[in-house]
Design a protein around this motif. Structure first.
Motif, PDB file in Angstrom:
ATOM      1  N   HIS A  66       0.454  -1.190  -9.425  1.00 31.70           N
ATOM      2  CA  HIS A  66       0.813  -0.765  -9.369  1.00 31.70           C
ATOM      3  C   HIS A  66       2.167  -0.398  -7.789  1.00 31.70           C
ATOM      4  O   HIS A  66       3.025  -0.686  -7.678  1.00 31.70           O
ATOM      5  N   LEU A  67       0.952  -1.555  -7.086  1.00 33.72           N
ATOM      6  CA  LEU A  67       2.119  -1.724  -5.730  1.00 33.72           C
ATOM      7  C   LEU A  67       2.800  -2.441  -5.997  1.00 33.72           C
ATOM      8  O   LEU A  67       3.684  -2.808  -5.345  1.00 33.72           O
ATOM      9  N   ASN A  68       2.271  -3.965  -6.639  1.00 34.20           N
ATOM     10  CA  ASN A  68       3.345  -4.408  -6.898  1.00 34.20           C
ATOM     11  C   ASN A  68       4.936  -4.118  -7.895  1.00 34.20           C
ATOM     12  O   ASN A  68       6.181  -4.546  -7.107  1.00 34.20           O
ATOM     13  N   SER A  69       4.377  -3.216  -8.326  1.00 32.22           N
ATOM     14  CA  SER A  69       5.492  -2.497  -9.524  1.00 32.22           C
ATOM     15  C   SER A  69       5.946  -1.468  -8.707  1.00 32.22           C
ATOM     16  O   SER A  69       7.764  -1.192  -8.656  1.00 32.22           O
ATOM     17  N   MET A  70       5.286  -0.810  -7.603  1.00 31.24           N
ATOM     18  CA  MET A  70       6.538  -0.235  -6.420  1.00 31.24           C
ATOM     19  C   MET A  70       7.156  -1.199  -5.628  1.00 31.24           C
ATOM     20  O   MET A  70       8.130  -0.791  -5.394  1.00 31.24           O
ATOM     21  N   ARG A  71       7.140  -2.708  -5.003  1.00 32.69           N
ATOM     22  CA  ARG A  71       7.427  -3.575  -4.550  1.00 32.69           C
ATOM     23  C   ARG A  71       8.968  -3.677  -5.248  1.00 32.69           C
ATOM     24  O   ARG A  71      10.250  -3.343  -4.947  1.00 32.69           O
ATOM     25  N   LEU A  72       8.876  -3.802  -7.027  1.00 33.04           N
ATOM     26  CA  LEU A  72       9.692  -3.875  -7.744  1.00 33.04           C
ATOM     27  C   LEU A  72      11.024  -2.778  -7.578  1.00 33.04           C
ATOM     28  O   LEU A  72      12.217  -3.494  -7.824  1.00 33.04           O
ATOM     29  N   CYS A  73      10.241  -2.050  -8.090  1.00 28.86           N
ATOM     30  CA  CYS A  73      11.282   0.098  -7.610  1.00 28.86           C
ATOM     31  C   CYS A  73      11.978  -0.403  -6.339  1.00 28.86           C
ATOM     32  O   CYS A  73      13.054  -0.454  -6.777  1.00 28.86           O
ATOM     33  N   LYS A  74      11.358  -0.760  -5.004  1.00 26.95           N
ATOM     34  CA  LYS A  74      12.251  -1.070  -3.885  1.00 26.95           C
ATOM     35  C   LYS A  74      12.929  -2.424  -3.695  1.00 26.95           C
ATOM     36  O   LYS A  74      14.414  -2.240  -4.191  1.00 26.95           O
ATOM     37  N   ARG A  75      12.705  -3.231  -4.883  1.00 26.81           N
ATOM     38  CA  ARG A  75      13.389  -4.623  -5.387  1.00 26.81           C
ATOM     39  C   ARG A  75      14.279  -4.334  -5.441  1.00 26.81           C
ATOM     40  O   ARG A  75      15.812  -4.680  -5.025  1.00 26.81           O
ATOM     41  N   ILE A  76      14.499  -3.380  -6.989  1.00 24.38           N
ATOM     42  CA  ILE A  76      15.583  -2.889  -7.064  1.00 24.38           C
ATOM     43  C   ILE A  76      16.648  -2.085  -6.765  1.00 24.38           C
ATOM     44  O   ILE A  76      18.198  -2.290  -6.305  1.00 24.38           O
ATOM     45  N   ARG A  77      16.403  -0.981  -6.080  1.00 24.23           N
ATOM     46  CA  ARG A  77      16.646  -0.505  -5.031  1.00 24.23           C
ATOM     47  C   ARG A  77      17.639  -1.199  -4.565  1.00 24.23           C
ATOM     48  O   ARG A  77      18.883  -0.676  -3.961  1.00 24.23           O
ATOM     49  N   ASP A  78      17.251  -1.778  -3.391  1.00 22.39           N
ATOM     50  CA  ASP A  78      17.383  -3.300  -2.442  1.00 22.39           C
ATOM     51  C   ASP A  78      18.833  -3.746  -2.734  1.00 22.39           C
ATOM     52  O   ASP A  78      20.171  -3.998  -2.581  1.00 22.39           O
TER      53      ASP A  78
END
Length: 166
Positions: A20-32
């Motif tokens: 889940h932590l890695n997937s939250m990073r994915l969300c941030k990377r998409i937005r960035d």
């Protein structure tokens, strides 16, 4: 169920929480990436890579090993399954490039983040409370073992670090 002192959750679920932590990073990377006006194709490629390498297995483990521990008709289980179906639907849309890709990427990030928060705050505690302890411990050990297998997760294109469109 054995729990750690620092985490109210069973230690066996830490592997899924790490996902889940890695997937939250994915969300941030998409937005960035979208904020930095990176080509949506580059972002979509990364999202699909991440889904195939990590999230797909994660969803299967939840289905096969955790959700099977409680009654499938329970409200919390139905809600979790609905969110999973929605995630897979958006992944399929991204694969086919149907619709506005930037909007789909943001929608995917929103759904994924919502699903993670739901699972961490409600679904996992619900399964821990309502699952059969022996079956839960067995399933949790399998999850831990599956996560001990190292994968090569190298992604060379770190688009989320860029400040300008490319």
């Amino acid at each position: 169920m054995e729990r750690t002192k620092t985490n109210r959750r069973s230690k066996h679920l830490n592997a899924l929480s790490d996902d889940h932590l890695n997937s939250m990073r994915l969300c941030k990377r998409i937005r960035d990436g979208i904020e930095h006006k990176v080509s949506t194709k580059r972002i979509v490629d990364y999202v699909i890579f991440s889904f195939e390498r990590n999230m797909k297995n994660h969803l299967e483990q939840e289905d096969r090993l955790l959700i099977s521990l409680v009654r499938t008709g329970d409200h919390e289980i139905k809600k979790g399954k609905k969110q999973q179906v929605e995630l897979i639907h958006v992944i399929n849309l991204l694969r086919s490039s149907a619709g506005s890709t930037a909007d789909l990427l943001l929608h995917f990030a929103e759904i994924l983040e919502r699903n993670i928060r739901f699972e961490e705050r409600r679904l996992f505690p619900y399964i821990e409370r309502n699952g059969y302890p022996d079956a839960f411990d067995r399933a949790a050990r399998i999850i831990t073992d599956l996560h001990s297998i190292k994968k090569d997760e190298e992604w060379q294109d770190e688009f989320w670090l860029q400040k300008m469109a490319s």
